[in-house]
Design a protein around this motif. Structure first.
Motif, mmCIF file in Angstrom:
data_model
loop_
_atom_site.group_PDB
_atom_site.id
_atom_site.type_symbol
_atom_site.label_atom_id
_atom_site.label_comp_id
_atom_site.label_asym_id
_atom_site.label_seq_id
_atom_site.Cartn_x
_atom_site.Cartn_y
_atom_site.Cartn_z
ATOM 1 N N ARG A 70 -1.010 10.064 -10.016
ATOM 2 C CA ARG A 70 -1.130 9.007 -11.029
ATOM 3 C C ARG A 70 -1.617 9.599 -12.341
ATOM 4 O O ARG A 70 -2.609 10.327 -12.371
ATOM 5 C CB ARG A 70 -2.118 7.957 -10.520
ATOM 6 N N GLN A 90 0.833 -1.206 0.000
ATOM 7 C CA GLN A 90 0.000 0.000 0.000
ATOM 8 C C GLN A 90 0.864 1.251 0.000
ATOM 9 O O GLN A 90 0.558 2.235 -0.668
ATOM 10 C CB GLN A 90 -0.931 -0.006 1.222
ATOM 11 N N LEU A 105 -10.326 5.737 -2.884
ATOM 12 C CA LEU A 105 -9.551 4.789 -3.677
ATOM 13 C C LEU A 105 -9.747 4.971 -5.178
ATOM 14 O O LEU A 105 -9.078 4.300 -5.971
ATOM 15 C CB LEU A 105 -9.903 3.355 -3.259
ATOM 16 N N ASP A 106 -10.654 5.891 -5.576
ATOM 17 C CA ASP A 106 -10.814 6.171 -7.003
ATOM 18 C C ASP A 106 -9.551 6.770 -7.612
ATOM 19 O O ASP A 106 -9.366 6.715 -8.826
ATOM 20 C CB ASP A 106 -11.989 7.136 -7.236
ATOM 21 N N PHE A 114 -6.769 5.544 -7.564
ATOM 22 C CA PHE A 114 -6.019 4.437 -8.153
ATOM 23 C C PHE A 114 -6.805 3.695 -9.231
ATOM 24 O O PHE A 114 -6.223 2.929 -9.991
ATOM 25 C CB PHE A 114 -5.630 3.417 -7.067
ATOM 26 N N GLU A 115 -8.121 3.929 -9.303
ATOM 27 C CA GLU A 115 -8.974 3.097 -10.154
ATOM 28 C C GLU A 115 -9.713 3.840 -11.267
ATOM 29 O O GLU A 115 -10.138 3.220 -12.231
ATOM 30 C CB GLU A 115 -10.016 2.382 -9.272
ATOM 31 N N ILE A 116 -9.910 5.159 -11.152
ATOM 32 C CA ILE A 116 -10.717 5.875 -12.117
ATOM 33 C C ILE A 116 -10.112 5.771 -13.527
ATOM 34 O O ILE A 116 -8.895 5.858 -13.703
ATOM 35 C CB ILE A 116 -10.882 7.356 -11.712
ATOM 36 N N GLY A 117 -11.000 5.561 -14.516
ATOM 37 C CA GLY A 117 -10.560 5.426 -15.897
ATOM 38 C C GLY A 117 -10.682 6.731 -16.669
ATOM 39 O O GLY A 117 -11.193 7.731 -16.167
ATOM 40 N N THR A 157 2.195 1.897 -3.405
ATOM 41 C CA THR A 157 1.116 2.403 -4.258
ATOM 42 C C THR A 157 0.874 3.886 -3.998
ATOM 43 O O THR A 157 0.693 4.678 -4.929
ATOM 44 C CB THR A 157 -0.187 1.625 -4.007
#
Length: 227
Positions: free
Chosen positions: A47, A38, A88-89, A91-94, A41
């Motif tokens: 990012r 973590q 946590l978006d 790390f995940e949002i497109g 990350t």
């Protein structure tokens, strides 16, 4: 969290704050819970989500006020920021969702960022009240009703847009965002004025007759002694 130590050669080593949820740390991300994986990350932030078609890169990061994405066009003085609901978006949002959020933010920049969008056409009134307009946005025309902005499909010309189409796009946008129009507040009935009570009439007390003073009995005169 920090990677490495401060040295003369590395005065600003990569750092990142632990993600929070409100005032508390995100469950599983506290100082005594976070793992090495973590931590690595977190230190990858900011990012890069992807390149914007008009230039620049959209990126995500954790800030003082929570998770966000940002983008700056070549002709912009300042970048545009859009908040994310879930921590946590970051790390995940497109790219599709990021583009949508950035576009919405540019169409609703808030006070002082840019001049208000120009109205191209007035379509009429919405059944729930309020005017429906076609606005000239930075990324193309869109339908505006109060705080709802709905993108006009590329294949539809501005001159051909009908009220029915606009209502359909608005309803779709409201459905996606889950926003609901507030019903107008009911006016309260004016409070009834209390009628003032008349003061009770004062009763005059009957005057009492003055008490009679007791009559003092005079002593009988003494008789003279017999000669």
């Amino acid at each position: 969290m920090q990677r490495g130590e401060v040295t003369p050669e590395n005065k600003k080593p990569p750092r990142s704050s632990l993600p929070k949820q409100g005032k508390d740390f995100l469950p599983g991300w506290g100082p005594n819970e976070v793992t090495l994986e973590q931590g690595v990350t977190l230190l990858t932030l900011p990012r890069e989500i992807g390149p914007h078609p008009e230039g620049g890169v959209i990126s995500s990061n954790l800030g003082r006020f929570g998770p966000y994405i940002m983008h700056q066009l070549p002709d912009e003085e300042k970048p545009v920021y859009a908040n994310l609901k879930e921590t946590l978006d970051v790390f995940e949002i497109g790219m599709n969702r990021a583009m949508e959020l950035i576009t919405e933010k540019r169409n609703n920049p808030g006070r002082g960022r840019r001049a208000a969008a120009k109205a191209l056409r007035e379509l009429g009134e919405h059944p729930d009240g309020g005017a429906i307009s076609i606005m000239d946005g930075r990324y193309g025309p869109y339908v505006k009703w109060e705080k709802v902005n709905a993108t006009i499909p590329k294949e539809v010309e501005v001159k051909d847009v009908t009220v029915e189409q606009a209502l359909e796009w608005i309803a779709e946008k409201v459905g996606k965002s889950g926003a609901k129009k507030k019903a107008p507040a009911k006016k309260k009935a004016p409070a009834k004025k209390a009628t003032a009570k008349k003061p009770a009439a004062k009763t005059t007390a009957a005057k009492k007759a003055p008490a009679k003073k007791p009559v003092s009995k005079k002593a009988a005169p003494k008789k003279a002694d017999d000669a």
